[in-house]
Design a protein around this motif. Structure first.
Motif, PDB file in Angstrom:
ATOM      1  N   ARG A 183       0.816  -1.217   0.000  1.00 19.11           N
ATOM      2  CA  ARG A 183       0.000   0.000   0.000  1.00 19.11           C
ATOM      3  C   ARG A 183       0.848   1.265   0.000  1.00 19.11           C
ATOM      4  N   THR A 184       2.084   1.162   0.451  1.00 22.65           N
ATOM      5  CA  THR A 184       2.952   2.338   0.520  1.00 22.65           C
ATOM      6  C   THR A 184       4.102   2.312  -0.490  1.00 22.65           C
ATOM      7  N   HIS A 185       4.177   1.278  -1.314  1.00 19.70           N
ATOM      8  CA  HIS A 185       5.218   1.158  -2.342  1.00 19.70           C
ATOM      9  C   HIS A 185       4.532   0.848  -3.677  1.00 19.70           C
ATOM     10  N   ARG A 186       4.033   1.887  -4.325  1.00 13.59           N
ATOM     11  CA  ARG A 186       3.197   1.727  -5.517  1.00 13.59           C
ATOM     12  C   ARG A 186       3.926   1.034  -6.669  1.00 13.59           C
ATOM     13  N   ALA A 187       5.219   1.241  -6.820  1.00 11.79           N
ATOM     14  CA  ALA A 187       5.951   0.579  -7.905  1.00 11.79           C
ATOM     15  C   ALA A 187       5.928  -0.931  -7.715  1.00 11.79           C
ATOM     16  N   LYS A 188       5.958  -1.372  -6.475  1.00  8.62           N
ATOM     17  CA  LYS A 188       5.921  -2.814  -6.182  1.00  8.62           C
ATOM     18  C   LYS A 188       4.558  -3.418  -6.538  1.00  8.62           C
ATOM     19  N   VAL A 189       3.498  -2.616  -6.467  1.00  5.34           N
ATOM     20  CA  VAL A 189       2.156  -3.095  -6.819  1.00  5.34           C
ATOM     21  C   VAL A 189       2.130  -3.526  -8.278  1.00  5.34           C
ATOM     22  N   SER A 190       2.666  -2.686  -9.146  1.00  3.95           N
ATOM     23  CA  SER A 190       2.709  -3.006 -10.569  1.00  3.95           C
ATOM     24  C   SER A 190       3.587  -4.231 -10.832  1.00  3.95           C
ATOM     25  N   GLU A 191       4.745  -4.246 -10.198  1.00  2.00           N
ATOM     26  CA  GLU A 191       5.679  -5.373 -10.364  1.00  2.00           C
ATOM     27  C   GLU A 191       5.032  -6.688  -9.918  1.00  2.00           C
ATOM     28  N   TYR A 192       4.354  -6.660  -8.774  1.00  2.00           N
ATOM     29  CA  TYR A 192       3.724  -7.866  -8.251  1.00  2.00           C
ATOM     30  C   TYR A 192       2.564  -8.319  -9.148  1.00  2.00           C
ATOM     31  N   GLY A 193       1.788  -7.375  -9.643  1.00  2.00           N
ATOM     32  CA  GLY A 193       0.698  -7.718 -10.554  1.00  2.00           C
ATOM     33  C   GLY A 193       1.207  -8.391 -11.811  1.00  2.00           C
ATOM     34  N   GLN A 194       2.295  -7.873 -12.376  1.00  2.00           N
ATOM     35  CA  GLN A 194       2.877  -8.482 -13.574  1.00  2.00           C
ATOM     36  C   GLN A 194       3.402  -9.892 -13.283  1.00  2.00           C
TER      37      GLN A 194
END
Length: 194
Positions: free
Chosen positions: A135-146
């Motif tokens: 929730r506090t590391h938005r770049a990781k959200v995209s990486e994890y989704g991919q």
């Protein structure tokens, strides 16, 4: 109750949050003072994260005595206790039907995983740390989704391989969030990663 075993990753859906809120109210009404908290965890709890459309919910309880009462009360609303499934401090529950949890409205609920966790337990801490980290590391959200989309393509019906494929990402995030190497090793063992 049998649901499709194919791994499907969907774009974030705001309905996941509203469904969680509805379930939370039902758990609070059914379990009342036995609950310390109800937490939406897992990928559906992170805005913008692609996920399997299956909610993960942790019921937080104070101690073993409360846990036994929670297990009994959850049976009354349609949940079958499955034990800790090898993860100490967390009890898992299976839905008896698509109408679980039972309520006066007899509605069909979306797929969800329900766990009861002891307050302060490692599984609860890890769920909350990982959720809050994303929730506090938005770049990781995209990486994890991919990553999840790639794994679903590689292992469309193989849940153990899909889970194992996510473990390195999850443990890296958890280490950055402050968990110990011993806890990382425990997660790797629990996810059967060689």
């Amino acid at each position: 109750m049998k649901r499709d075993t194919r791994i499907v990753i969907e774009a974030y859906n705001p309905r996941w949050s509203s469904t969680y809120e509805e379930l939370k109210l039902l758990y609070q009404a059914s379990l009342q003072d036995l609950l310390l908290a109800v937490e939406h965890v897992g990928s559906t709890s992170v805005v913008g994260l692609a996920a399997k459309p299956i909610l993960d919910i942790d019921l937080v309880v104070a101690d073993e005595a409360a846990m036994q009462k929670v297990i009994s009360k959850l049976a009354l609303i349609g949940y079958q206790h499955q034990g800790d499934l090898g993860i100490v401090g967390r009890e898992a529950f299976k839905l008896n039907s698509a109408n679980t949890p039972y309520s006066a409205f007899q509605r069909e609920w979306p797929a969800h995983h329900l766990y009861a966790c002891l307050t302060g337990s490692t599984p609860l801490r890890n769920h909350l740390l990982f959720r809050d980290y994303l929730r506090t590391h938005r770049a990781k959200v995209s990486e994890y989704g991919q990553l999840k989309k790639q794994l679903a393509t590689l292992y469309p019906t193989n849940i153990p391989e899909y889970v194992a494929g996510k473990t390195a990402f999850i443990t890296t995030c958890l280490k950055q969030a402050g968990i110990s190497q011993d806890e990382v090793d425990q997660i790797i063992r629990q996810n059967n990663v060689p």
